[in-house]
Design a protein around this motif. Structure first.
Motif, PDB file in Angstrom:
ATOM      1  N   SER A 207       0.821  -1.228   0.000  1.00 45.91           N
ATOM      2  CA  SER A 207       0.000   0.000   0.000  1.00 45.91           C
ATOM      3  C   SER A 207       0.847   1.267   0.000  1.00 45.91           C
ATOM      4  O   SER A 207       0.305   2.362  -0.110  1.00 45.91           O
ATOM      5  N   MET A 208       2.169   1.114   0.115  1.00 48.22           N
ATOM      6  CA  MET A 208       3.042   2.282  -0.039  1.00 48.22           C
ATOM      7  C   MET A 208       3.181   2.624  -1.522  1.00 48.22           C
ATOM      8  O   MET A 208       3.038   1.759  -2.386  1.00 48.22           O
ATOM      9  N   THR A 209       3.488   3.881  -1.825  1.00 48.66           N
ATOM     10  CA  THR A 209       3.891   4.191  -3.193  1.00 48.66           C
ATOM     11  C   THR A 209       5.257   3.576  -3.430  1.00 48.66           C
ATOM     12  O   THR A 209       6.050   3.407  -2.494  1.00 48.66           O
ATOM     13  N   ILE A 210       5.534   3.227  -4.666  1.00 46.83           N
ATOM     14  CA  ILE A 210       6.804   2.584  -4.977  1.00 46.83           C
ATOM     15  C   ILE A 210       7.966   3.524  -4.676  1.00 46.83           C
ATOM     16  O   ILE A 210       9.049   3.087  -4.259  1.00 46.83           O
ATOM     17  N   GLU A 211       7.759   4.835  -4.806  1.00 47.24           N
ATOM     18  CA  GLU A 211       8.828   5.792  -4.507  1.00 47.24           C
ATOM     19  C   GLU A 211       9.198   5.738  -3.025  1.00 47.24           C
ATOM     20  O   GLU A 211      10.376   5.722  -2.667  1.00 47.24           O
ATOM     21  N   ASP A 212       8.170   5.713  -2.159  1.00 51.27           N
ATOM     22  CA  ASP A 212       8.453   5.658  -0.721  1.00 51.27           C
ATOM     23  C   ASP A 212       9.110   4.339  -0.327  1.00 51.27           C
ATOM     24  O   ASP A 212      10.025   4.298   0.505  1.00 51.27           O
ATOM     25  N   ALA A 213       8.628   3.238  -0.930  1.00 54.56           N
ATOM     26  CA  ALA A 213       9.201   1.929  -0.612  1.00 54.56           C
ATOM     27  C   ALA A 213      10.665   1.856  -1.054  1.00 54.56           C
ATOM     28  O   ALA A 213      11.523   1.356  -0.317  1.00 54.56           O
ATOM     29  N   ARG A 214      10.956   2.362  -2.238  1.00 51.16           N
ATOM     30  CA  ARG A 214      12.349   2.373  -2.701  1.00 51.16           C
ATOM     31  C   ARG A 214      13.234   3.145  -1.738  1.00 51.16           C
ATOM     32  O   ARG A 214      14.330   2.715  -1.386  1.00 51.16           O
ATOM     33  N   SER A 215      12.749   4.318  -1.345  1.00 47.26           N
ATOM     34  CA  SER A 215      13.541   5.166  -0.464  1.00 47.26           C
ATOM     35  C   SER A 215      13.847   4.464   0.852  1.00 47.26           C
ATOM     36  O   SER A 215      15.005   4.469   1.322  1.00 47.26           O
ATOM     37  N   GLU A 216      12.861   3.823   1.453  1.00 40.03           N
ATOM     38  CA  GLU A 216      13.058   3.184   2.751  1.00 40.03           C
ATOM     39  C   GLU A 216      13.974   1.970   2.637  1.00 40.03           C
ATOM     40  O   GLU A 216      14.876   1.781   3.464  1.00 40.03           O
ATOM     41  N   LEU A 217      13.768   1.144   1.607  1.00 38.25           N
ATOM     42  CA  LEU A 217      14.595  -0.056   1.451  1.00 38.25           C
ATOM     43  C   LEU A 217      16.044   0.309   1.120  1.00 38.25           C
ATOM     44  O   LEU A 217      16.979  -0.297   1.637  1.00 38.25           O
ATOM     45  N   SER A 218      16.221   1.311   0.260  1.00 38.30           N
ATOM     46  CA  SER A 218      17.579   1.724  -0.100  1.00 38.30           C
ATOM     47  C   SER A 218      18.317   2.278   1.104  1.00 38.30           C
ATOM     48  O   SER A 218      19.522   2.062   1.262  1.00 38.30           O
ATOM     49  N   SER A 219      17.604   2.998   1.970  1.00 37.32           N
ATOM     50  CA  SER A 219      18.256   3.567   3.151  1.00 37.32           C
ATOM     51  C   SER A 219      18.760   2.485   4.105  1.00 37.32           C
ATOM     52  O   SER A 219      19.643   2.738   4.918  1.00 37.32           O
ATOM     53  N   LYS A 220      18.192   1.271   4.013  1.00 31.53           N
ATOM     54  CA  LYS A 220      18.615   0.165   4.870  1.00 31.53           C
ATOM     55  C   LYS A 220      19.597  -0.773   4.175  1.00 31.53           C
ATOM     56  O   LYS A 220      19.939  -1.821   4.711  1.00 31.53           O
ATOM     57  N   GLY A 221      20.000  -0.408   2.956  1.00 29.13           N
ATOM     58  CA  GLY A 221      21.027  -1.190   2.267  1.00 29.13           C
ATOM     59  C   GLY A 221      20.508  -2.389   1.512  1.00 29.13           C
ATOM     60  O   GLY A 221      21.292  -3.267   1.152  1.00 29.13           O
ATOM     61  N   PHE A 222      19.213  -2.471   1.236  1.00 36.61           N
ATOM     62  CA  PHE A 222      18.661  -3.609   0.512  1.00 36.61           C
ATOM     63  C   PHE A 222      18.654  -3.342  -0.992  1.00 36.61           C
ATOM     64  O   PHE A 222      18.526  -2.203  -1.447  1.00 36.61           O
ATOM     65  N   GLU A 223      18.783  -4.400  -1.766  1.00 38.73           N
ATOM     66  CA  GLU A 223      18.551  -4.350  -3.203  1.00 38.73           C
ATOM     67  C   GLU A 223      17.057  -4.504  -3.452  1.00 38.73           C
ATOM     68  O   GLU A 223      16.343  -5.092  -2.635  1.00 38.73           O
ATOM     69  N   ILE A 224      16.571  -3.998  -4.584  1.00 34.36           N
ATOM     70  CA  ILE A 224      15.134  -4.023  -4.871  1.00 34.36           C
ATOM     71  C   ILE A 224      14.905  -4.611  -6.255  1.00 34.36           C
ATOM     72  O   ILE A 224      15.542  -4.217  -7.234  1.00 34.36           O
ATOM     73  N   ALA A 225      13.980  -5.549  -6.340  1.00 32.40           N
ATOM     74  CA  ALA A 225      13.544  -6.109  -7.626  1.00 32.40           C
ATOM     75  C   ALA A 225      12.058  -5.791  -7.779  1.00 32.40           C
ATOM     76  O   ALA A 225      11.263  -6.085  -6.889  1.00 32.40           O
TER      77      ALA A 225
END
Length: 337
Positions: free
Chosen positions: A82-100
């Motif tokens: 339910s998050m926007t993809i922009e917000d999810a990217r920002s949060e995951l990237s800040s924790k050092g995760f890769e995103i697919a």
């Protein structure tokens, strides 16, 4: 000591070795084999024991620090659905995760919103690991109707609704041949498909382009001005007037004025000069002498060019007749008796 293992077997000698004794080793090391007194030996043993303990402590602390420094940090995953993809990217990237990311059509969830994640929230995951997100692409596309051109706006609205779409912005466009309110085309950039429920923009005729009244009509012969307006697709009306200064047949004024816009087929009124206003031969010349009548007529711009009857008689009429209208400068004859 010798141990016999079984009958007629040769005896085996077993040599027993004493267990390692740290205190004894320290005693030997401290004494140096020189027979030091007991107090001095005890102090040496305590000093060596402390040194070994310190070394062991350093090894333990160093190993623990190395473990802490070299291990990969982990984080507990949040709930990104339910998050926007922009917000999810920002949060995951800040924790050092890769995103697919993968996209799926969804008729309910707005485009650009996360609809699924793997691993799920609450899982502890090391930095550098990949989190897979499924993102809504919005409703699936549907074909845009191809038969909208030539329909009225109301008809096009019904056709779009039947295709799962809705009417968007109407873009006005002039057209010399297509009536106002008729669809001319799809808006530029409209594809063969559009997301279900989305708006489709149309170009709609507002009829022919308005005509601009020419600027050079006043002062031109009325026939030439009429031809110009007719060529523009305009109608011409006349409202001629007398003029003391403008020659007969020349345009005095235009309504609407020059520079104004008029719809194709609209009317422009021309006022052309009828020349100078006619003069009425006055009734007052009857009974006057020829000289008095001539003076009055001359003041009106008329010329007496003859007398029928005695020149010394009284005026009884004129040709043209008294009460007639003639152009200024016209000649007339007086009748006397």
């Amino acid at each position: 000591m010798f141990v016999a293992d079984g009958v007629n077997q040769p005896a085996t000698r077993v040599i027993e070795r004493p267990a390692f004794d740290l205190d004894l080793a320290l005693d030997d090391f401290g004494s140096g084999g020189r027979g030091s007194d007991e107090g001095s030996d005890r102090r040496r043993r305590l000093s060596l024991r402390g040194l070994l303990v310190a070394l062991l402590a350093i090894l333990l602390v160093g190993g623990g620090a190395a473990f802490l420094l070299l291990r990969t940090p982990t984080h507990v995953l949040g709930d990104y659905v339910s998050m926007t993809i922009e917000d999810a990217r920002s949060e995951l990237s800040s924790k050092g995760f890769e995103i697919a990311e993968t996209g799926n059509y969804d008729e309910i969830v707005p485009a650009g919103t996360v609809i699924n994640q793997d691993p799920l929230s609450g899982v502890s995951l090391a930095e550098g690991k990949t989190v897979s997100l499924t993102v809504s692409l919005g409703p699936p596309p549907v074909p845009v109707p191809t038969d909208l051109v030539g329909k009225t706006v109301d008809q096009a609205t019904v056709a779009l609704a039947a295709a799962g779409l809705k009417m968007g912005t109407l873009i006005d466009a002039f057209d010399e041949n297509v009536a106002k309110g008729i669809v001319l085309s799809l808006a530029e950039g409209t594809g063969a498909e559009a997301p279900k429920g989305s708006a489709v923009n149309l170009v709609v005729s507002v009829g022919p382009k308005p005509r601009t009244v020419p600027a050079d009509l006043v002062g031109t012969p009325v026939d030439a001005a009429t031809a110009q307006l007719t060529a523009l697709g305009l109608k011409v009306a006349r409202d001629d007037a007398y003029s003391e200064t403008v020659a007969e047949g020349v345009v005095i004024s235009v309504n609407p004025a020059s520079g104004a816009t008029v719809a194709k087929g609209g009317t422009v009124t021309l006022s052309a000069s009828k020349g100078r206003k006619p003069v009425t031969i006055p009734q007052s010349i009857i009974g006057k002498t020829v000289a008095a009548a001539e003076t009055e007529l001359k003041a009106l711009g008329l010329v007496v060019n003859g007398v029928t009857g005695p020149p010394s008689g009284k005026v009884t009429g004129s040709t043209p007749a008294v009460g007639s209208q003639v152009k200024p400068g016209s000649s007339l004859q007086l009748t006397t008796r």
